[in-house]
Design a protein around this motif. Structure first.
Motif, PDB file in Angstrom:
ATOM      1  N   VAL A  26      81.623   7.152  75.311  1.00 50.96           N
ATOM      2  CA  VAL A  26      80.403   6.908  74.435  1.00 50.96           C
ATOM      3  C   VAL A  26      81.022   6.282  72.837  1.00 50.96           C
ATOM      4  CG1 VAL A  26      78.930   7.368  75.860  1.00 50.96           C
ATOM      5  CG2 VAL A  26      80.112   8.837  73.776  1.00 50.96           C
ATOM      6  N   ALA A  27      82.469   6.838  72.532  1.00 52.88           N
ATOM      7  CA  ALA A  27      82.304   6.980  70.817  1.00 52.88           C
ATOM      8  C   ALA A  27      82.132   5.223  70.461  1.00 52.88           C
ATOM      9  CB  ALA A  27      84.222   7.053  71.021  1.00 52.88           C
ATOM     10  N   GLU A  28      82.285   4.529  71.632  1.00 53.46           N
ATOM     11  CA  GLU A  28      82.644   2.953  70.508  1.00 53.46           C
ATOM     12  C   GLU A  28      81.012   2.264  70.062  1.00 53.46           C
ATOM     13  OE1 GLU A  28      83.740  -1.810  71.892  1.00 53.46           O
ATOM     14  OE2 GLU A  28      84.270  -0.152  73.483  1.00 53.46           O
ATOM     15  N   SER A  29      79.721   3.064  70.799  1.00 48.94           N
ATOM     16  CA  SER A  29      78.378   2.506  70.318  1.00 48.94           C
ATOM     17  C   SER A  29      78.035   3.258  69.839  1.00 48.94           C
ATOM     18  CB  SER A  29      77.268   2.687  71.887  1.00 48.94           C
ATOM     19  OG  SER A  29      78.204   4.583  72.942  1.00 48.94           O
ATOM     20  N   LEU A  30      78.791   5.068  69.590  1.00 41.99           N
ATOM     21  CA  LEU A  30      78.180   6.160  68.840  1.00 41.99           C
ATOM     22  C   LEU A  30      78.810   5.007  67.093  1.00 41.99           C
ATOM     23  CD1 LEU A  30      78.962   9.287  70.365  1.00 41.99           C
ATOM     24  CD2 LEU A  30      76.261   8.098  69.742  1.00 41.99           C
ATOM     25  N   LEU A  31      80.063   4.957  67.016  1.00 39.85           N
ATOM     26  CA  LEU A  31      80.820   4.277  65.797  1.00 39.85           C
ATOM     27  C   LEU A  31      79.965   3.037  65.378  1.00 39.85           C
ATOM     28  CD1 LEU A  31      84.645   5.040  66.587  1.00 39.85           C
ATOM     29  CD2 LEU A  31      82.570   6.600  65.158  1.00 39.85           C
ATOM     30  N   ALA A  32      79.778   2.405  66.300  1.00 39.64           N
ATOM     31  CA  ALA A  32      79.243   1.197  65.890  1.00 39.64           C
ATOM     32  C   ALA A  32      77.638   1.081  65.170  1.00 39.64           C
ATOM     33  CB  ALA A  32      78.645   0.019  67.293  1.00 39.64           C
ATOM     34  N   LEU A  33      76.888   2.576  65.518  1.00 37.95           N
ATOM     35  CA  LEU A  33      75.909   3.067  64.704  1.00 37.95           C
ATOM     36  C   LEU A  33      75.862   3.959  64.481  1.00 37.95           C
ATOM     37  CD1 LEU A  33      72.443   3.244  65.621  1.00 37.95           C
ATOM     38  CD2 LEU A  33      73.069   5.229  67.280  1.00 37.95           C
ATOM     39  N   ASP A  34      76.898   4.255  64.156  1.00 33.12           N
ATOM     40  CA  ASP A  34      76.880   4.971  63.101  1.00 33.12           C
ATOM     41  C   ASP A  34      77.725   4.010  62.022  1.00 33.12           C
ATOM     42  OD1 ASP A  34      78.137   7.358  60.707  1.00 33.12           O
ATOM     43  OD2 ASP A  34      80.091   6.161  61.313  1.00 33.12           O
ATOM     44  N   ALA A  35      77.904   2.889  61.719  1.00 34.82           N
ATOM     45  CA  ALA A  35      78.656   1.925  61.714  1.00 34.82           C
ATOM     46  C   ALA A  35      77.242   1.733  59.947  1.00 34.82           C
ATOM     47  CB  ALA A  35      79.517   1.001  61.689  1.00 34.82           C
ATOM     48  N   ARG A  36      76.537   1.010  61.097  1.00 38.38           N
ATOM     49  CA  ARG A  36      75.027   0.412  60.865  1.00 38.38           C
ATOM     50  C   ARG A  36      74.510   1.184  60.232  1.00 38.38           C
ATOM     51  NH1 ARG A  36      72.206  -0.530  66.069  1.00 38.38           N
ATOM     52  NH2 ARG A  36      70.530  -0.896  64.515  1.00 38.38           N
ATOM     53  N   ARG A  37      74.262   2.250  60.205  1.00 36.83           N
ATOM     54  CA  ARG A  37      73.904   3.434  59.585  1.00 36.83           C
ATOM     55  C   ARG A  37      74.050   4.000  57.953  1.00 36.83           C
ATOM     56  NH1 ARG A  37      74.029   8.399  58.147  1.00 36.83           N
ATOM     57  NH2 ARG A  37      75.859   8.580  58.930  1.00 36.83           N
ATOM     58  N   ARG A  38      75.721   3.711  58.069  1.00 34.01           N
ATOM     59  CA  ARG A  38      76.708   3.975  56.786  1.00 34.01           C
ATOM     60  C   ARG A  38      76.144   2.718  56.077  1.00 34.01           C
ATOM     61  NH1 ARG A  38      82.002   5.603  58.527  1.00 34.01           N
ATOM     62  NH2 ARG A  38      82.840   5.831  56.860  1.00 34.01           N
ATOM     63  N   ALA A  39      75.880   1.067  56.357  1.00 32.64           N
ATOM     64  CA  ALA A  39      76.068  -0.048  55.611  1.00 32.64           C
ATOM     65  C   ALA A  39      74.399  -0.111  55.062  1.00 32.64           C
ATOM     66  CB  ALA A  39      76.232  -1.112  57.024  1.00 32.64           C
ATOM     67  N   VAL A  40      73.418   0.356  55.746  1.00 34.04           N
ATOM     68  CA  VAL A  40      71.801   0.405  55.522  1.00 34.04           C
ATOM     69  C   VAL A  40      72.111   1.681  53.941  1.00 34.04           C
ATOM     70  CG1 VAL A  40      69.325   1.213  56.185  1.00 34.04           C
ATOM     71  CG2 VAL A  40      71.059  -0.480  56.896  1.00 34.04           C
ATOM     72  N   THR A  41      72.219   2.589  54.713  1.00 33.44           N
ATOM     73  CA  THR A  41      72.278   3.081  53.793  1.00 33.44           C
ATOM     74  C   THR A  41      73.136   3.337  52.498  1.00 33.44           C
ATOM     75  OG1 THR A  41      72.415   5.721  55.355  1.00 33.44           O
ATOM     76  CG2 THR A  41      72.869   5.876  52.520  1.00 33.44           C
ATOM     77  N   THR A  42      73.986   2.822  52.368  1.00 35.87           N
ATOM     78  CA  THR A  42      74.757   1.921  50.825  1.00 35.87           C
ATOM     79  C   THR A  42      74.614   0.918  50.124  1.00 35.87           C
ATOM     80  OG1 THR A  42      77.040   2.480  51.884  1.00 35.87           O
ATOM     81  CG2 THR A  42      76.666   1.246  49.709  1.00 35.87           C
ATOM     82  N   GLN A  43      73.549   0.238  51.551  1.00 35.02           N
ATOM     83  CA  GLN A  43      72.766  -1.256  50.079  1.00 35.02           C
ATOM     84  C   GLN A  43      71.289  -0.432  49.731  1.00 35.02           C
ATOM     85  OE1 GLN A  43      71.585  -3.624  53.490  1.00 35.02           O
ATOM     86  NE2 GLN A  43      70.083  -5.017  52.005  1.00 35.02           N
ATOM     87  N   MET A  44      70.517   0.699  50.564  1.00 33.59           N
ATOM     88  CA  MET A  44      69.547   1.795  49.870  1.00 33.59           C
ATOM     89  C   MET A  44      69.608   2.115  48.510  1.00 33.59           C
ATOM     90  SD  MET A  44      67.095   4.382  52.348  1.00 33.59           S
ATOM     91  CE  MET A  44      68.804   5.991  51.473  1.00 33.59           C
ATOM     92  N   GLN A  45      71.404   2.594  48.994  1.00 35.68           N
ATOM     93  CA  GLN A  45      71.640   3.329  47.856  1.00 35.68           C
ATOM     94  C   GLN A  45      72.033   2.790  46.613  1.00 35.68           C
ATOM     95  OE1 GLN A  45      74.571   5.522  49.213  1.00 35.68           O
ATOM     96  NE2 GLN A  45      73.168   7.943  49.547  1.00 35.68           N
TER      97      GLN A  45
END
Length: 467
Positions: A26-45
């Motif tokens: 599951v690590a690959e899918s978790l890290l992909a979701l984590d990368a999406r979240r971090r990108a959106v968080t950065t964009q939002m900030q």
């Protein structure tokens, strides 16, 4: 609950540990979701920062008389105000998705936990006590019980299958066992006696790992009378062939979809073990190091639907929907949890030894452990009537898995950062199963049962249960 940062550092090791529990990578899918979240968080900030900077620049432009620049900045601020809510919603959604994905995974097994898919791979570590030689054919407790006050028929008539009505001397022996265990764990082993709630909120059941994965094993209730009126109006009588529990769960689900916040009811759950209440006593806390080790115990009723045990142990007193248990819970520093696990298991063993009940200690394999445990010892008592070893206690080290779900932390001396505590839980012991073990091991040819010496002070001197 798992730390996404640790998964980022070594995804292969994370997947390899979960594979020991039969979980697909599951690590690959978790890290992909984590990368999406971090990108959106950065964009939002970045958008929030730009909005703040542009808002300040409007005043500066006005002060300098540059109306065109001020109007352009106002337009930019207005546009950012339009786009920010969508980014904030997406950030919350992705954070919730990641949280739920991590929360749905079991704990990682300790390095010394043996591989295996089920109980057949568990490892016997030791045995204690001599199995009694009988001059007659020993009976199972279900055959001994009715003449001694173990009334299966009345329990079933009142509440259905897997409920028992204890009477007279049998009820007294059951009570004596619980009191004996509780006294031993408090005065003898240093646990603090507690009287915790039997009903807990969603957050508490989530904290110890019962929710969301094991909802079907819990009995739900509700504090909102609107729910009961809704259920009556919607369902009417329970349809033929439908279980009452299934009907309740169906109604709960429909009600959740129908009612809207802030009117939504607060659902409560009957505890499957006092582990839930006791462990959550430290939720959302930063614990003073001087309090360690925290050791708590409680004798409580426990309620389990046994949804995953259909058809198992339907005869007798082994697997009940309602039973009593003396629970042991420890909260310690991470470096202390392995030693505390050994100590807790010895505390449970001491009860069996005091009662003279033969048992064996098992190290569970990765596939047979509960989802929250990183390492588990089971104690299995010998039942001569069944001619089999049966689990009577399970003692687990959960590491920081539950602490992360509860946000239970401490600050090590000299450190500016907090760390998660380690939690452990065990049975010291299950009262009903111990009653069964006493009945089968201490039975006499005439159908009576000798009371173990350790219990006689709790029985008013009664030495035998007689038919």
């Amino acid at each position: 609950m798992h730390d996404i940062r640790l998964i980022r550092e070594n995804p292969q090791a994370f997947d390899a540990a979960l594979a020991r529990r039969g979980v697909e990578p599951v690590a690959e899918s978790l890290l992909a979701l984590d990368a999406r979240r971090r990108a959106v968080t950065t964009q939002m900030q970045e958008a929030q920062s730009r909005r703040n900077d542009a808002s300040k620049a409007v005043g500066q432009a006005m002060a300098q008389g540059d109306k065109d620049k001020a109007e352009a900045l106002k337009a930019e601020v207005a546009e950012l105000k339009q786009t920010l809510p969508a980014l904030e919603d997406e950030d919350r959604t992705l954070a919730a998705e990641l949280h739920d994905a991590l929360a749905g995974l079991p704990n990682l097994p300790a390095d010394d936990v043996p591989p295996g898919e089920d109980e057949s791979a568990n490892v016997e570590l030791s045995q204690w006590g001599d199995r009694r030689e009988f001059a007659f054919e020993p009976k199972e407790h279900a055959d001994l019980g009715p003449a001694l006050g173990m009334d299966f028929e009345t329990g079933a008539n009142i509440s259905g299958a897997r409920f028992t009505f204890l009477r007279g001397q049998m009820a007294r022996l059951h009570r004596a066992l619980g009191q004996f265990m509780l006294d031993r764990q408090t005065t003898g082993n240093g646990y603090t006696e507690c009287a915790p709630p039997l009903l807990v909120r969603d957050e508490a059941a989530f904290g110890t790992g019962q929710l969301p994965k094991f909802t079907e094993d819990l009995f739900p209730t509700s504090r909102d009378m609107t729910f009961y009126h809704y259920a009556i109006d919607r369902l009417g009588p329970v349809s033929a062939g439908a279980s009452i529990r299934d009907t309740i769960l169906e109604t709960v689900k429909a009600y959740d979809e129908w009612v809207k916040p802030p009117e939504k009811h607060e659902r409560l759950w009957l505890i499957p073990t006092a582990e839930v209440s006791l462990t959550n006593a430290v939720r959302e806390q930063i614990i003073d190091e001087a309090q360690f080790p925290i050791r708590m115990t409680a004798l409580t009723p426990c309620f389990r639907s046994e949804a995953g045990a259909a058809g198992k142990d339907t005869r007798g007193f082994i697997r009940q929907h309602q039973f009593e248990k003396v629970e042991l819970v420890s909260v310690v520093r991470p470096e202390e949890s392995e030693a505390e696990h050994e100590r807790m298991t010895e505390c449970a063993e001491g009860v069996l030894q005091a009662l003279g009940l033969p048992y064996r200690k098992m190290l569970l394999c990765a596939g047979d452990m509960g989802a929250t445990a990183r390492k588990t010892y089971d104690l299995e008592v010998w039942l001569p009537g069944q001619g089999a070893w049966r689990e009577i206690s399970s003692c687990s080290n959960c590491g920081d898995y539950q602490a992360r779900r509860m946000n239970a932390r401490y600050k090590p001396e000299g450190s500016k950062k907090t760390e998660f505590v380690h939690t452990l839980n065990g049975s010291g012991l299950a009262v009903g199963r111990t009653l069964v073990a006493v009945m089968e091991n201490y039975q006499q040819e005439d159908g009576s049962v000798e009371v173990p010496e350790a219990l006689r002070p709790y029985m008013g001197g009664i030495e035998n249960l007689t038919p």
